[in-house]
Design an enzyme around this catalytic site. Sequence first.
Site, PDB file in Angstrom:
ATOM      1  N   TYR A 124       0.925  -1.065  -0.238  1.00 36.42           N
ATOM      2  CA  TYR A 124      -0.038   0.320   0.063  1.00 36.42           C
ATOM      3  C   TYR A 124       0.988   1.519  -0.199  1.00 36.42           C
ATOM      4  CZ  TYR A 124      -4.214   2.853   0.785  1.00 36.42           C
ATOM      5  OH  TYR A 124      -5.135   3.850   0.931  1.00 36.42           O
ATOM      6  N   LYS A 171      -0.909 -13.973   4.509  1.00 33.63           N
ATOM      7  CA  LYS A 171      -0.386 -14.659   3.587  1.00 33.63           C
ATOM      8  C   LYS A 171       0.509 -15.292   3.844  1.00 33.63           C
ATOM      9  CE  LYS A 171      -3.253 -16.478   0.018  1.00 33.63           C
ATOM     10  NZ  LYS A 171      -4.344 -17.341   0.424  1.00 33.63           N
ATOM     11  N   ASP A 204      -7.222 -14.472   3.059  1.00 33.12           N
ATOM     12  CA  ASP A 204      -8.228 -14.521   2.381  1.00 33.12           C
ATOM     13  C   ASP A 204      -9.356 -15.501   3.456  1.00 33.12           C
ATOM     14  OD1 ASP A 204      -6.679 -16.651   2.201  1.00 33.12           O
ATOM     15  OD2 ASP A 204      -6.841 -17.302   0.741  1.00 33.12           O
ATOM     16  N   ASP A 228      -5.782  -2.512   5.017  1.00 36.30           N
ATOM     17  CA  ASP A 228      -7.169  -1.595   4.439  1.00 36.30           C
ATOM     18  C   ASP A 228      -8.497  -2.133   3.845  1.00 36.30           C
ATOM     19  OD1 ASP A 228      -7.938   1.206   2.843  1.00 36.30           O
ATOM     20  OD2 ASP A 228      -7.088   0.014   1.171  1.00 36.30           O
TER      21      ASP A 228
END
Length: 340
Positions: A124, A171, A204, A228
């Site tokens: 980001y 992740k 996820d 975010d």
Amino acid sequence: MAHKVTLIPGDGIGPEVTNAAVRVIEAAGVKVDWETVNAGAQAFEKYGEYIPKELTESFERTRVGLKGPVTTPIGGGFASINVQLRKQFELYSNFRPVKSLPSLPTRFPNVDLVIVRENTEGEYSGIEHEVVPGVVEALKIITEKASTRIARFAFEYARREKRKKIHAIHKANIMKMSDGLFLRCCRDVAKEYPEITYGEHIIDNTCMQLVMNPYQYDVLVMENLYGDIISDLCAAFVGGLGMVPGANLGDGYAIFEAVHGSAPDIAGKDMANPTAVLQSSVLMLRHLHEAEAADRVYNALEKTYKEKKHTTRDVGGTAGTSEFTDAIIANLEAVAVAAK
């Protein structure tokens, strides 16, 4: 003695919702010397800079800011003002509590989550370049320093507020080095807080788990981009981004902001809901050690929603920005009388 605060009205509906916050804070009896400076496109028109030196100088003086939404162009134009301010002042923690308001029907009632997002690195940050025409490379930087710092912020907050559980979101099954480093830092910090249950979920799977049962989570700590996305997802549990406050916190500096966009289609029409920036103002008042005023503002906001008489159109009411603000100010007085 008055607090000095930098006010960044923003654009679109920004000036309307920040004006509502200023009115409510003044009605709560908190003395503030506002230093008003804009950023983004409006600042460029006036100063020739998207973050003018007047803003930097003001924030260096006040060390506290209240910010309305600033439009970030998509796929071009100037870089995100939010990202630039976070980097410039090392506002390393993005803090977003997500809590249901009364009498606001949502799919999941009584949600109470806290998102703690690392604010200075990761994808980001926008570190990217064109390698050759048609090929762009974006860099994801993860450091031990920043990962440990944000983990410690989350655990210190949980201990102070007696929250019971923290999940680190990652992740690392795929990004074994970068997210793996983030996880190792979280694990190391977790060992120092044995009273807090620590868990880890893949990003996820977290999204799926949240929409199935948000109540299984308490505090979530994560890298920048994941934060975010997850914080916007969680905002849906309590009515959307127009309800949720945000704070960007560093060592000695803090900016409190509405996390929604600038909604140019309704700008100037007295239609905007200022709840998000009002809730951000409550966080700011607590930061300024005005806890009593913060409680009164929040209680007045809750009372206004419970009454359902003066809510804005986005939540099923008919009131405009001004009427909604007037109702909160009236309820501030009612709350003060009740407290006596």
